[in-house]
Structures are given as C-alpha cells and as structure tokens.
Design a protein around this motif. Structure first.
Motif, PDB file in Angstrom:
ATOM      1  N   ASP A  11       0.823  -1.214   0.000  1.00  0.00           N
ATOM      2  CA  ASP A  11       0.000   0.000   0.000  1.00  0.00           C
ATOM      3  C   ASP A  11       0.855   1.261   0.000  1.00  0.00           C
ATOM      4  OD1 ASP A  11      -2.328  -1.389  -0.106  1.00  0.00           O
ATOM      5  OD2 ASP A  11      -2.886  -1.114   1.997  1.00  0.00           O
ATOM      6  N   SER A  98      -4.698  -0.609   5.079  1.00  0.00           N
ATOM      7  CA  SER A  98      -5.221   0.607   4.450  1.00  0.00           C
ATOM      8  C   SER A  98      -5.291   1.753   5.448  1.00  0.00           C
ATOM      9  CB  SER A  98      -6.614   0.330   3.875  1.00  0.00           C
ATOM     10  OG  SER A  98      -7.207   1.519   3.396  1.00  0.00           O
ATOM     11  N   THR A 101      -1.699   2.896   6.443  1.00  0.00           N
ATOM     12  CA  THR A 101      -1.101   3.598   5.302  1.00  0.00           C
ATOM     13  C   THR A 101      -1.581   5.039   5.238  1.00  0.00           C
ATOM     14  OG1 THR A 101      -0.902   1.568   4.010  1.00  0.00           O
ATOM     15  CG2 THR A 101      -0.882   3.638   2.793  1.00  0.00           C
TER      16      THR A 101
END
Length: 397
Positions: A11, A98, A101
């Motif tokens: 990511d 996610s 990140t």
C-alpha cells in the motif's frame, strides 16, 4: 502479522506512485494553507495557529472519507480485491493496512505545514509536538475507519460519492474547519456537538493553540478511538471481495453505529455546554493574539502625557508601540486596523476594593453570592466599563 506487513508495504509503495494520493495529501492541503493564510491574515500574531488547525482537519477528513472510502470502492469495482480472495488473506489485515497507510502518508503533510508556518509566518513550533502528532494519528485512524464503513455499505461508486458527500459536507462546515463556530446561532452550535469532526477540530485546537496535552483531551480521544474501532469492526463484518455481492439498503444504517460515541458525547455537551464555552474562550484568546493598530485616537499614555492624534499598536495582547500622528500602514505592521477617530484610548483601570460576591447589592439567598455565572457576569461588567483588574476584598476570591 506477516500478511499485514506485506500489505502495508504494498500500500505504501502504491501510494507513493499514485499521483492522486500525492495531490490530495500534500498539494491540496497546501492550497488551503496559503488561501486561508491570505484570507485570514496569518501574519497577524496567532492567526496562523488557526489556519494550521483548519487545514489539518480538512486534510484528515479528505484522507479518511475520500482516501480510504472511495479508494476501497474503486478497488472492489475494478476487481482488484477479487485477486486477494484466492490468497490466504482475511479482510482484517487488508483493512488495517489501508488504515495505517493513510495515517503514515498524512503525517508528512502535517510536518510540512508546521515548517512552512514557522518559516513563512513566524509561528513558533508547539512545545507539545508529541501530543499533536498522536492526536492527528488518532483522528486520521478514526476517519479512515469511517471511510471504510462507507465503502462497506455502498454498492457502487455513485452511491459512495453521494454518501461520502452527505457525511463530508456537514463535517466540513459545522466543525469549525472552515469558519469559527461562534458565527453560528446557538441552536446550530449545539448541533455541532454531535458531529465527529468537531471533536477533531477542538482537540487539535486545544493542543496546538491552547498548549494542552493529549491527556487533557481524553474525551475527544476516547470518542475517536471508539469510533475507529467500531468502524473497523463493522467494515470487516460487511467486507465484500467482489462488486457482484450486494448489500440490502438497510445495511447503510450501520454508518449510524460508528457515530454513536458522538451521539452520547454530544448529548452530554449539549447539556453542559462545556465544549462550546471552551471553544469561545479559545477563540477570544486567539483574537487577542492578533496584531491590532488603533488609529486616529486621542491617547492618554499613562505618565501624564496626552497625544491628541496618535495610534497604538497591540501585538499579541500587549502594547507594542505608541505613535504620535500617523502610524506606519497596517500592512507593514502585519496588523488589523481599527479607526478610533473621535474616541479616547487610555490604560485599563484597576479597582482595588470590590465585592464580587455582592456587586451592586446583596442577594436574598447568600448561596447565590458566589455563583460562577454571577461572578462571570460581574467581571464582564467591569471589563465593559474599562476596569481590567479588580481586587475582591472580604471574601475568599
């Protein structure tokens, strides 16, 4: 853990290569930074603190709702998530990667703004940087989770756009991120206490502008952490690998669940009005921190001298300079001008013998003598009349 670290690495690598991510996380906040800096007069004392706070909140909202929510929907629509389905990966590490990140790629933006504010506008770096960064991370985590739950309950990109905007716009305009909450009527200020972004805004404001620690903002921290945890849990339960998998329209009500901490906190704040009062106090402190130039006034200097036509420069709440005749332009002094033609400026008066508990008379009920609301009103009356300091005698004050 291995799956999470591998996904996090992927990511981060994809984020660095994605121009849209770079634009919305770095260039887009900078546009607001310079626009707000120009519009609000960021060189006027402590105004730059307000600008940095507003831009930070706007960046976190965009990073979470659009960066996490919209991206997750697009990956499902483009069948990217379907490829992970055939691997031994569960939704948990995928969503956690996610979220982390998003937090990691946003922190450099905050650092960049602090550096620019220091170099361009002369803002002193806050002494509690650790509290600031921790709170920003918690806020980014919470709104990434809210973005992911939006992605989990919509069935298409079009639905995601609509629902994201319905969540984003009230948070943008009713949290103080675009204009002070004091501009709103009282009933609207109460409504703002139910909006998650309000606690993000007030928390960053108090840490950055008021010098508070993250521990002193434990209510906001708790609400954001609970919202983030609930959001991730629900997003995991409703996670879909393929766009063909549809959810019932009633599933969108799960968005309400992530807002429950703010409903309870908002109800308490609407009753106590603590947050509204603190926000007003902080706003007054920031306003006093501006640079003001009082022009064309008759000035009693305080040492017996009277200037018939002069100006007073006030810098961050203190008298910086007194001018006889015309003063330099407000632009050169980075100050906001006040035309005091026909008015007189004199030092604040000091009353050394007052009774705040019985100002102007006596109460029938002695318990009301030291009611905080009455004392606040009495002090405001003194200030309105030009008395800037009092000594209350014969009581414990």
């Amino acid at each position: 853990m291995k799956a999470f670290l591998a996904l996090l690495k992927i990511d981060l690598k994809l984020a660095r290569r994605n121009r849209a991510v770079l634009f919305f996380n770095y260039l887009f906040p900078l546009v607001f930074f310079f626009v707000f800096g120009q519009a609000f007069g960021a060189k006027q004392g402590s105004v730059i603190l307000v600008v940095v706070t507003m831009v930070t909140v706007i960046g976190i909202l965009g990073n979470g709702l659009f960066g996490a929510g919209m991206r997750a929907v697009q990956e499902r629509e483009e069948n990217i998530l379907r490829r992970y389905k055939v691997t031994p990966i569960t939704p948990v590490p995928l969503l956690l990667a996610s979220t982390v990140t998003g937090v990691l790629i946003y922190l450099p933006s905050v650092i960049l703004m602090l550096v620019l504010a220091n170099r361009i506008y002369g803002m002193s770096l806050p002494p509690n940087l650790l509290s600031l960064f921790l709170f920003v991370c918690i806020g980014a985590f919470a709104f990434r989770a809210i973005g992911l739950i939006i992605a989990a309950v919509v069935n298409s990109t079009q639905e995601a756009n609509i629902l994201t905007q319905l969540v984003y716009m009230p948070m943008l305009f009713l949290s103080g991120a675009t204009f002070p909450l004091s501009f709103l009527p009282n009933w609207a200020q109460v409504i703002t206490q139910f909006i998650p972004a309000t606690y993000l805004m007030t928390g960053i404001s108090r840490i950055l502008q008021g010098g508070e620690s993250i521990a002193q903002n434990w209510k906001s921290v708790t609400a954001l952490l609970v919202a983030g945890a609930v959001g991730l849990f629900i997003a995991t339960k409703l996670f879909r690998w393929e766009k063909e998998e549809k959810l019932r329209p009633s599933a969108k009500l799960w968005v309400v669940a992530v807002l429950l901490p703010f409903v309870f906190l908002g109800a308490y704040q609407a009753y106590s009005r603590q947050e509204i009062t603190k926000a007003k106090i902080l706003e007054r402190q920031i306003d006093r921190g501006r640079n003001w130039l009082i022009q064309n006034a008759r000035i009693f200097v305080g040492n017996g001298k009277v200037i018939e036509n002069g100006a007073v420069l006030i810098k961050q709440g203190k008298i910086g300079e007194i001018y006889e005749g015309a003063a330099p332009s407000e632009k050169s002094l980075n100050a906001k001008a006040i035309d005091a033609a026909g008015k007189t400026v004199l030092p604040g008066l000091i009353d050394m013998h007052v009774h705040l508990g019985a100002s102007g008379g006596f109460y029938d009920d002695a318990s009301k003598s030291f009611d905080p609301k009455n004392l606040e009103r009495e002090l405001a009356s003194y200030l309105y009349c030009g008395v800037t300091a009092v000594r209350s005698t014969g009581d414990s004050l």
